[in-house]
Motif scaffolding. Structure first.
Motif, short mmCIF file in Angstrom:
data_model
loop_
_atom_site.label_atom_id
_atom_site.label_comp_id
_atom_site.label_asym_id
_atom_site.label_seq_id
_atom_site.Cartn_x
_atom_site.Cartn_y
_atom_site.Cartn_z
N LEU A 229 0.82 -1.21 0.00
CA LEU A 229 0.00 0.00 0.00
C LEU A 229 0.85 1.26 0.00
N LEU A 230 1.97 1.24 0.74
CA LEU A 230 2.81 2.44 0.84
C LEU A 230 3.59 2.71 -0.44
N THR A 231 3.65 1.74 -1.35
CA THR A 231 4.30 1.97 -2.65
C THR A 231 3.29 1.95 -3.79
N SER A 232 2.00 1.97 -3.44
CA SER A 232 0.96 1.87 -4.46
C SER A 232 0.92 3.12 -5.34
N GLU A 233 0.68 2.90 -6.63
CA GLU A 233 0.52 4.00 -7.57
C GLU A 233 -0.96 4.31 -7.81
N ASP A 234 -1.85 3.61 -7.08
CA ASP A 234 -3.27 3.94 -7.18
C ASP A 234 -3.47 5.37 -6.71
N PRO A 235 -4.10 6.25 -7.52
CA PRO A 235 -4.20 7.68 -7.18
C PRO A 235 -4.85 7.95 -5.83
N VAL A 236 -5.91 7.22 -5.49
CA VAL A 236 -6.62 7.44 -4.23
C VAL A 236 -5.75 7.05 -3.04
N VAL A 237 -5.18 5.86 -3.11
CA VAL A 237 -4.34 5.36 -2.01
C VAL A 237 -3.12 6.24 -1.83
N SER A 238 -2.46 6.57 -2.93
CA SER A 238 -1.25 7.38 -2.86
C SER A 238 -1.54 8.77 -2.31
N ASN A 242 -0.08 9.90 1.47
CA ASN A 242 0.96 10.94 1.43
C ASN A 242 0.41 12.31 1.81
N GLY A 243 -0.90 12.37 2.14
CA GLY A 243 -1.49 13.61 2.63
C GLY A 243 -1.44 14.76 1.63
N ARG A 244 -1.62 14.42 0.34
CA ARG A 244 -1.53 15.44 -0.70
C ARG A 244 -2.90 16.04 -1.02
#
Length: 361
Positions: A229-238, A242-244
């Motif tokens: 999960l912490l390396t996921s490129e899924d836009p929602v998860v990422s 990362n609090g963006r």
């Protein structure tokens, strides 16, 4: 006390015409710490209440010890509920009872133990959460962090196999949250119970769990080991982890598609994945967390299926952890450093090097 697997398949829940989430499927691995994330209003607390049988879903199953909680009778459901301990957001303590009586309440209500046995159990659990000596205090006389710990001690008195945490960091400052996170890891090391934490705190999500899941737009966006999960490129998860600001999630959960695409283009200009934060380790002197090795093996098994950038980030993270380990470790120290007689010692090689993900299988 040890953890149990919780298998959720195709779970759907609505209130009237309002669908909360649909077709949620995940498996909480036994003895591991899992976190459930999601923007506000996505039904995370509803999921906890459904998991314990307080709310009934329209579809799906929740299987624990070969029993489907959705379809079993009330008597069996009552028995299964005894496997759970729950820490509510505000501790949910009885204001007119002191901490001792609050923590003793489940034992008096659900067991036939003597007061002497109850006293020993309450003392043990209060010591585990750092409240020894505070037995006579009322909930209104203590801080929010102490109330959380008292609620946690009460959740532990029946030696549950599954412990649910509903936003345990809610209302706590960053320092108290850090202490609580360490306490959660330490308790898991001592009990090997299955933990599920609902939280909004990004640092908690990045450093505490073995597994991470995320609810978004009425579905489970993803669930799996923390490294994945912490390396996921899924836009929602990422975006969430990362609090963006940039990404599909807006103030009202969703964003206009065009705006989301523009913001995603900004992110695409950045190169590489952010480093994986190290997971919190159990306090020195406590048992080694069995969950860590189990999770790492699952990640090794699935590493070849991940994108190259994620593989590289995970390998780099694992090597950093291995390099930080001492070359020799003495096994047999007594918990909390208390004397325990002559402890057998064994010299172990430096952890990590023989088990790197890029080893041939």
């Amino acid at each position: 006390m040890s953890g149990v697997e919780v298998k959720v398949e195709g779970l759907s829940k609505s209130f009237g015409r309002a669908n909360i989430w649909s077709d949620v499927s995940l498996t909480l691995p036994p003895g591991e710490v899992s976190v459930l994330l999601g923007p506000s209003g996505t039904g995370k607390s509803v999921f906890l209440k459904t998991l314990i049988g307080l709310l009934k879903p329209e579809k799906g199953s929740i299987v624990i010890h070969d029993t489907d909680l959705v379809r079993c009778n009330e008597s069996r459901l009552y028995d299964i509920r005894k496997l759970f301990g729950v820490l509510f957001q505000d501790g949910a303590l009885f204001g007119s009872m002191n901490l001792y009586d609050n923590i003793a309440f489940p034992l008096r209500e659900h067991t036939k133990k003597s007061e002497t046995e109850i006293r020993d159990i309450v003392a043990e659990k209060m010591d585990m959460v750092g409240l020894k000596g505070d037995e006579s205090k009322l909930p209104g006389e203590i801080s929010g962090g102490m109330r959380k710990r008292a609620g946690l001690a009460r959740a532990l008195v029946l030696d549950p196999e599954i412990i649910l945490f509903d936003e345990p960091d809610s209302g706590l400052d960053p320092v108290r949250t850090a202490y609580l996170n360490q306490l959660i890891i330490d308790l898991n090391a001592q009990t090997d119970s299955t933990f599920l934490i609902v939280t909004h705190d990004i640092n908690t999500a990045q450093t505490v769990p073995d597994n991470i899941g995320m609810l978004y737009r009425k579905h489970l966006a993803m669930f799996g080991p923390r490294e994945v999960l912490l390396t996921s490129e899924d836009p929602v998860v990422s975006q969430f982890l990362n609090g963006r600001r940039q990404g599909p999630i807006g103030m009202s959960e969703e964003k206009d598609t065009a705006q989301a695409e523009r913001e995603m283009a900004e992110i695409d200009e950045l190169s590489g994945l952010p480093p994986i934060k190290p997971q919190i380790e159990a306090t020195k002197g406590l048992p080694e967390r069995k969950a860590v090795a189990r999770r790492q093996q699952r990640v090794r098994d699935m590493l070849h299926t991940l994108p190259p950038a994620a593989q590289e980030a995970i390998r780099r993270s694992q090597q950093e952890v291995a390099d930080a380990q001492p070359r020799e470790t003495v096994v047999g120290a007594a918990p909390y450093g208390r004397p325990g007689g002559e402890a057998p010692t064994e010299v172990l090689p430096r952890v990590g090097a023989p088990n790197r993900f890029d080893q041939p299988r």
